[in-house]
Design a protein around this motif. Structure first.
Motif, mmCIF file in Angstrom:
data_model
loop_
_atom_site.group_PDB
_atom_site.id
_atom_site.type_symbol
_atom_site.label_atom_id
_atom_site.label_comp_id
_atom_site.label_asym_id
_atom_site.label_seq_id
_atom_site.Cartn_x
_atom_site.Cartn_y
_atom_site.Cartn_z
ATOM 1 N N PHE A 1 2.797 20.728 -3.513
ATOM 2 C CA PHE A 1 2.459 21.693 -2.461
ATOM 3 C C PHE A 1 0.989 22.112 -2.575
ATOM 4 N N PHE A 2 0.538 22.392 -3.807
ATOM 5 C CA PHE A 2 -0.866 22.819 -3.957
ATOM 6 C C PHE A 2 -1.821 21.657 -3.701
ATOM 7 N N ARG A 3 -1.379 20.434 -3.990
ATOM 8 C CA ARG A 3 -2.240 19.264 -3.781
ATOM 9 C C ARG A 3 -2.336 18.915 -2.295
ATOM 10 N N ASN A 4 -1.210 19.114 -1.569
ATOM 11 C CA ASN A 4 -1.157 18.641 -0.187
ATOM 12 C C ASN A 4 -0.305 19.589 0.668
ATOM 13 N N PRO A 5 -0.799 20.846 0.869
ATOM 14 C CA PRO A 5 0.041 21.831 1.572
ATOM 15 C C PRO A 5 0.401 21.402 2.994
ATOM 16 N N VAL A 6 -0.555 20.762 3.693
ATOM 17 C CA VAL A 6 -0.282 20.419 5.103
ATOM 18 C C VAL A 6 0.864 19.413 5.180
ATOM 19 N N GLY A 7 0.790 18.356 4.348
ATOM 20 C CA GLY A 7 1.844 17.330 4.348
ATOM 21 C C GLY A 7 3.201 17.944 4.039
ATOM 22 N N CYS A 8 3.246 18.838 3.018
ATOM 23 C CA CYS A 8 4.533 19.428 2.629
ATOM 24 C C CYS A 8 5.085 20.307 3.751
ATOM 25 N N LEU A 9 4.205 21.072 4.398
ATOM 26 C CA LEU A 9 4.690 21.946 5.482
ATOM 27 C C LEU A 9 5.169 21.110 6.669
ATOM 28 N N GLU B 1 0.822 -1.226 0.000
ATOM 29 C CA GLU B 1 0.000 0.000 0.000
ATOM 30 C C GLU B 1 0.846 1.262 0.000
ATOM 31 N N GLY B 2 0.167 2.414 -0.269
ATOM 32 C CA GLY B 2 0.793 3.723 -0.082
ATOM 33 C C GLY B 2 1.754 4.091 -1.199
ATOM 34 N N THR B 3 2.614 5.110 -0.902
ATOM 35 C CA THR B 3 3.566 5.561 -1.931
ATOM 36 C C THR B 3 5.011 5.296 -1.509
ATOM 37 N N THR B 4 5.220 4.929 -0.232
ATOM 38 C CA THR B 4 6.598 4.776 0.253
ATOM 39 C C THR B 4 7.156 3.368 0.021
ATOM 40 N N LEU C 1 4.856 11.711 4.257
ATOM 41 C CA LEU C 1 5.630 11.110 3.152
ATOM 42 C C LEU C 1 4.747 10.197 2.312
ATOM 43 N N ASN C 2 3.919 9.447 2.997
ATOM 44 C CA ASN C 2 3.115 8.424 2.341
ATOM 45 C C ASN C 2 1.923 9.026 1.582
ATOM 46 N N SER C 3 1.793 10.363 1.656
ATOM 47 C CA SER C 3 0.715 10.990 0.898
ATOM 48 C C SER C 3 1.276 11.717 -0.335
ATOM 49 N N LEU C 4 2.617 11.698 -0.490
ATOM 50 C CA LEU C 4 3.226 12.373 -1.651
ATOM 51 C C LEU C 4 3.511 11.363 -2.749
ATOM 52 N N ASP C 5 3.521 11.867 -3.997
ATOM 53 C CA ASP C 5 4.028 11.055 -5.094
ATOM 54 C C ASP C 5 5.538 11.295 -5.073
ATOM 55 N N LEU C 6 6.335 10.338 -4.562
ATOM 56 C CA LEU C 6 7.741 10.635 -4.263
ATOM 57 C C LEU C 6 8.580 10.769 -5.537
ATOM 58 N N LYS C 7 9.066 11.992 -5.766
ATOM 59 C CA LYS C 7 9.893 12.288 -6.948
ATOM 60 C C LYS C 7 10.990 13.275 -6.552
ATOM 61 N N SER C 8 11.567 13.969 -7.545
ATOM 62 C CA SER C 8 12.731 14.809 -7.254
ATOM 63 C C SER C 8 12.367 16.130 -6.580
ATOM 64 N N LEU C 9 12.985 16.380 -5.414
ATOM 65 C CA LEU C 9 12.782 17.657 -4.739
ATOM 66 C C LEU C 9 13.554 18.768 -5.451
ATOM 67 N N GLU C 10 14.351 18.397 -6.451
ATOM 68 C CA GLU C 10 15.088 19.399 -7.246
ATOM 69 C C GLU C 10 14.295 19.810 -8.476
ATOM 70 N N GLU C 11 13.059 19.344 -8.600
ATOM 71 C CA GLU C 11 12.267 19.675 -9.788
ATOM 72 C C GLU C 11 11.103 20.555 -9.340
ATOM 73 N N PRO C 12 11.198 21.888 -9.589
ATOM 74 C CA PRO C 12 10.240 22.825 -8.994
ATOM 75 C C PRO C 12 8.793 22.642 -9.450
ATOM 76 N N LEU C 13 8.572 22.225 -10.712
ATOM 77 C CA LEU C 13 7.179 22.068 -11.167
ATOM 78 C C LEU C 13 6.478 21.007 -10.336
ATOM 79 N N TYR C 14 7.202 19.904 -10.099
ATOM 80 C CA TYR C 14 6.650 18.809 -9.290
ATOM 81 C C TYR C 14 6.395 19.278 -7.853
#
Ligand SMILES: NC(=O)c1ccc[n+]([C@@H]2O[C@H](COP(=O)([O-])OP(=O)(O)OC[C@H]3O[C@@H](n4cnc5c(N)ncnc54)[C@H](O)[C@@H]3O)[C@@H](O)[C@H]2O)c1
Ligand SMILES: CC(C)=CCC/C(C)=C/C=C/C(C)=C/C=C/C(C)=C/C=C/C=C(C)/C=C/C=C(C)/C=C/C=C(\C)CCC=C(C)C
Length: 578
Positions: free
Chosen positions: A209-217, A111-114, A191-204
């Protein structure tokens, strides 16, 4: 981690392991070498330039390759050893299949994304049968006034069962226990609510962030923090804090105050969420199956291909330094648009890249991080009567809290045949015991002295195991193979045999860990010298992230150049603070 002489495997091929091993058994070592050479030559003739060359086929390298070929990139993985997998490879002796190093698999749930191992296999159309482990670890820890027979705790797969067991040993700290592990769940759930990809890619990053602001913060909040500081906010009992130190040390090789909270959240919750799952047939099956999937998707995994240099050139109008390919030890040059190194940063920037090309940022990394110790390991085959039915697969033994970080202080023990009896002949178990040690004590020894020291260290391990939970072990030994930091250096190609980087001084959580891009254009790093550090699931994340960033740079994923530049400067600023 471990091991010993090369397995008798003739060549890497995209075949099931049984076929692979059978082919091996019938080959002489000369014909094995010839087959590997012929395959390498055939693959190198296939293309003039690859989209990406990956140096090394550890789980970091294979995960990157899997994610890149799934998006249509032409990827060549070059591995120095005769089978893929690095620390997650295997070898065979006396009818047994031994895990070279990794044996406790996080990220292998459903399950999940992790669950990055499951997802990496899935991206190349593969899946594997796994065996659920009922407990992550059984701790056999020092005695105290409160725990006269030693502190014994099992980390059950079921979270409530684990918390109840720990709270029963420390009833006055029940609230602190719930609060500390509760914070870990906050990290994990984010973590398990994000689609885990590159933190160096600003579009992603903006999209997430807009999809899940609370998780990102929440993640941004925990990013600069260490597990020890959070534990100390909730817990006062010194023995329990030592237990939390051990909970961290046994995978990060540093105590809680040096361990990033993000990683603690991941490890302390994934073991209950997806659970620890052992691949049927041994850990070495994972790289074989993944390499097979990579090849079926058009990539190539070539073994016995030792990269001796990363080629760089100053090209383009800007005259910036770029990686353009690699040179093999036999002098062959291979070109690529991107070079991705799965070697440790010490090997990448002190051996593969020319000294004059090493960027300042890498010199700073060597100041911020140092090499963790390597391991002395023993693969011991024993008569099964010595392993009781109540025994767990993974165990930790420590007799004195002051020795937790000492050389040969903490003793790790895996008995994988408890989960998968097919790894050894009937009536036998594999006991894989290992303990941290540095290369220094093993360098410069003559053959006899080296052999004697190995015998002494293993005799001491067996003595400790007999006292803690395996009485009668010495008499039950059928066969043993011992590896040292020298073995790790030779067979895993890891500088000084190190298990990975550890902070030189108290870190700001994960802020100091570099991502995948380097200051040499088109040169990326993956594996445990990159964010988020050591661990198979951690290096798998580095693979997911690097594949995403490299694909964007190759034009196979969306990117925005202006945002990219801004992001690079922002990260540079953060790192200068660290
Ligand atoms: N879970 C466990 O029980 C456990 C145990 C041991 C290790 N591990 C983890 O495994 C992680 C390591 O994974 P990784 O992917 O970063 O690295 P790795 O060391 O597993 O793989 C790197 C690969 O690159 C190859 N290589 C290095 N230099 C090369 C060169 N010049 N040319 C060709 N090939 C070259 C090596 O032979 C090796 O196969 C560690 O961080 C550790 O935490 C986990
Ligand atoms: C940018 C900014 C500022 C912000 C943003 C925020 C965000 C969004 C963030 C994000 C983040 C992320 C995504 C992160 C991620 C992370 C991860 C994935 C992590 C992971 C981790 C993992 C780990 C660490 C693991 C580990 C493990 C290990 C090491 C293991 C080991 C084991 C061993 C050694 C064995 C033992 C044995 C016995 C006991 C026997």
């Amino acid at each position: 981690m471990a091991p010993a002489p090369a397995p008798k495997v003739s060549a890497w091929s995209a075949r099931p392991r049984a076929v692979h091993a059978a082919a091996a058994a019938s080959s002489s070592s000369a014909s094995s070498a010839r087959t590997l050479r012929q395959r390498k030559e055939a693959v190198l003739r296939e293309k003039k330039e690859w989209d990406a060359i990956i140096v090394g086929s550890g789980m970091g390298g294979l995960t990157t390759a899997a994610k890149m070929v799934a998006k249509g990139a032409e990827v060549l993985v070059l591995e120095k050893y005769v089978v893929p997998g690095g620390s997650a490879a295997y070898y065979e002796r006396e009818g047994c299949t031994f895990d070279v190093g990794s044996s406790m698999m996080f990220g292998f749930g459903e399950e999940g994304t992790t669950n990055l191992l499951t997802r990496a296999l899935d991206s190349v159309g593969k899946s594997m049968e796994t065996i659920p482990d009922p407990a992550q670890i059984h701790y056999h820890l020092p005695a105290s006034q409160a725990h006269e027979d030693g502190l014994k705790v099992a980390v059950h797969r079921n979270y409530r069962e684990f918390v109840e067991e720990l709270a029963a040993k420390f009833p006055h700290e029940r609230e602190g226990i719930e609060a500390f592990y509760g914070d870990c769940w906050t990290v994990f759930n984010a973590l398990n609510s994000l689609d885990l990809k590159s933190l160096e890619e600003p579009l992603y990053l903006l999209g997430e962030f807009f999809r899940n602001p609370v998780g990102c913060l929440q993640l941004a909040w925990f990013l600069p923090q260490n597990a020890g500081d959070i534990a100390r906010k909730h817990i006062k009992d010194e023995e329990l804090l030592s237990f939390i130190d051990m909970e961290c040390y046994c995978w990060s090789t540093v105590k809680a105050q040096m361990t990033p909270m993000i990683n603690a959240g991941m490890v302390f919750c994934d073991r209950h969420y997806g659970g620890i799952n052992y691949p049927k047939g041994g850990v070495g099956r994972i790289p074989l199956v993944m390499a097979e999937g990579i090849e079926e998707n058009g990539g190539r995994v070539v073994c016995a291909a030792n990269v001796s240099k990363i080629l760089t050139e100053r090209t383009g109008e800007d005259g910036r330094l770029r990686a353009v390919g690699v040179t093999l030890a036999d002098g062959e040059e291979i070109r690529a648009k991107a070079v991705i190194s799965n070697a440790t940063r010490w090997d990448t920037f002190k051996r593969l890249v020319r000294e004059e090309d090493v960027p300042r940022s890498e010199v700073e990394f060597f100041e911020r991080y140092k090499k963790s110790p390597s391991f002395v390991t023993a693969h011991i085959v024993v008569d099964s009567s010595v392993i009781q039915d109540s025994c767990y697969c993974h165990n930790i033994v420590l007799e004195d809290w002051d020795k937790i970080e000492d050389c040969c202080g903490t003793l790790f023990v895996s008995i994988p045949t408890i989960l998968d009896p097919s790894l050894a002949p009937d009536g036998q178990h594999i006991v894989h015991a290992f303990t941290p040690d540095y290369i220094d004590g093993w360098s410069g020894l003559g053959a006899d002295e080296y052999k004697r020291k190995k015998e002494e260290v293993v005799a001491e391990m067996i003595r400790r195991l007999e006292k803690s939970f395996l009485p009668g072990l010495a008499d039950a030994v059928i066969f043993k193979e011992v590896g040292t930091p020298r073995t790790h250096m030779k067979f895993l190609n890891r500088n000084d045999g190190t298990y990975g980087p550890i902070p030189s001084k108290r870190p700001l959580g994960l802020l100091g860990m570099p991502f995948n891009r380097t200051d040499v254009d088109s040169l990326y790093c993956i594996g445990d010298s990159t964010f988020p550090g050591q661990g198979v699931n951690a290096v798998a994340f580095s693979g997911f992230a690097c594949a995403h960033r490299a694909l964007a740079d190759l034009g196979l994923e969306p990117r925005n150049e202006v945002l990219d530049k801004g992001m690079q400067s922002l990260f540079g600023f953060f790192r200068s603070l660290v």
